[in-house]
Design an enzyme around this catalytic site. Structure first.
Site, mmCIF file in Angstrom:
data_model
loop_
_atom_site.group_PDB
_atom_site.id
_atom_site.type_symbol
_atom_site.label_atom_id
_atom_site.label_comp_id
_atom_site.label_asym_id
_atom_site.label_seq_id
_atom_site.Cartn_x
_atom_site.Cartn_y
_atom_site.Cartn_z
ATOM 1 N N CYS A 116 0.805 -1.227 0.000
ATOM 2 C CA CYS A 116 0.000 0.000 0.000
ATOM 3 C C CYS A 116 0.836 1.275 0.000
ATOM 4 C CB CYS A 116 -0.966 -0.005 1.177
ATOM 5 S SG CYS A 116 -2.169 -1.345 1.098
ATOM 6 N N HIS A 256 -3.357 7.272 2.938
ATOM 7 C CA HIS A 256 -3.760 5.985 2.371
ATOM 8 C C HIS A 256 -5.161 5.646 2.878
ATOM 9 C CE1 HIS A 256 -3.906 1.905 1.140
ATOM 10 N NE2 HIS A 256 -3.680 1.400 2.337
ATOM 11 N N ASN A 286 -10.157 0.159 -0.121
ATOM 12 C CA ASN A 286 -8.699 0.209 -0.170
ATOM 13 C C ASN A 286 -8.226 -0.387 -1.498
ATOM 14 O OD1 ASN A 286 -5.948 -0.142 0.108
ATOM 15 N ND2 ASN A 286 -6.052 -1.121 2.113
#
Length: 333
Positions: A116, A256, A286
């Site tokens: 990520c 994020h 996500n």
């Protein structure tokens, strides 16, 4: 000699058409909208469900839009970096497939894997390459088809993830704008808590690994959450202090999009109000390396030249970091 900076000059993005809502998810697995919204903050996610399409398709759509928006000649691109954890194949790289699809003749290309945090790492890599004076125009892409590794019978992880991609053009400039500073970290402590057990060289695919569902993402949520909150909060505070940034002169935080509670924690650490925080987790979930550039894509029209922006991310590994970007153009033009 004038100092060369690396500046973002455009953003392109793409999310698939198919929308997987919490309501639909609750028919697949024992969960409900209230549980998901309270714990994660995701209302819906986009899923690339057409047969035979992988991450390179998402990346291509985003990069194509980027090249059109920036009027870029394919021959002018020096390099392509694709941050992804879900490549089309073990090899060749997704970036090489992208070069072919975009008709780039003069670029070299590679994939970058930092889970990520991938886009953050790609941004710093591109900036360094441009500051070296040897490259002028680089496309960086954050793209992931997370649905390809999510177990849709695991109620703890399946509501979190979605598919999507976005791309940025990074170019050389002598103006005082661009990717100004970054702090990136990796500690390796994260392996037990966030991984895919099989499919790599330690545990190659076999009937056993498939039968035992070892090709899905595994996450120990509570531990990952704890590390993410403390590391993202610390590193954003660090980069802000190092660059004389505070709640008054920070224009935007781009965190994020893993969990709304993590985003809240990071914003409150810097005492920045939520209306200065880019949030689209409710729509996309996500998308791993896709989250940071997808935020830019969604918020581009609100960005002004000279805006002080702090990016931060946390991913498997563990990998994490923050970057300070002085925005280079008015997004509404």
């Amino acid at each position: 000699m004038e100092k060369i900076n690396a500046v973002i000059t455009g953003v392109g993005g793409y999310v698939p058409d198919y929308v997987l809502t919490n309501e639909e998810l609750s028919r697949m697995v024992d969960t409900n909208d209230e549980w998901i919204m309270t714990r994660i903050g995701v209302k819906e996610r986009r899923i690339l469900n057409e047969e035979g399409l992988g991450t390179s398709y998402l990346a291509r759509k985003a990069a194509k839009q980027l090249m059109q928006k920036t009027n870029s000649d394919p021959d002018s691109i020096d390099c392509v970096i694709v941050a992804t954890t879900t490549p089309d194949y073990h090899f060749p790289s997704t970036a090489s497939i992208l070069c072919d699809k975009l008709g780039l003749k003069n670029a070299y290309a590679f994939d970058l894997q930092a889970a990520c945090s991938g886009f953050l790492y790609a941004m710093e890599t591109a900036a360094s390459m441009i500051q070296s004076g040897r490259h002028k125009k680089i496309i960086i892409v954050g793209a992931d088809k997370m649905s390809s590794m999510v177990n849709y019978s695991d109620r703890a992880t399946c509501p979190i993830f979605g598919d999507g991609a976005a791309a940025c053009m990074v170019e050389a400039t002598t103006e005082d704008y661009g990717i100004m500073d970054s702090i990136l970290r990796t500690d390796g402590k994260g392996l037990p808590f966030l991984h895919m057990k099989a499919g790599g060289s330690v545990c190659p695919p076999s009937y056993f690994t498939v039968d035992n569902k070892m090709h899905y993402l595994y996450q120990e949520g509570r531990t990952v959450f704890k590390y993410a909150v403390s590391n993202m909060s610390d590193v954003t505070a660090q980069i802000a202090e190092r660059n004389g940034l505070n709640k008054d002169n920070i224009s935007w935080i781009v965190p994020h999009q893993a969990n709304l509670r993590i985003i809240d924690a990071v914003a409150s650490r810097l005492e920045v109000p939520l209306d200065k925080v880019m949030i689209n987790i409710q729509r996309y979930g996500n998308t791993s390396a896709g989250t940071l550039p997808l935020c830019l894509w969604d918020y581009e029209k609100q960005l002004k030249k000279g805006d002080n922006i702090i990016f931060t991310a946390f991913g498997a590994g563990f990998t994490w970091g923050a970057a300070y970007v002085k925005w280079g153009y008015d997004g509404n033009k």
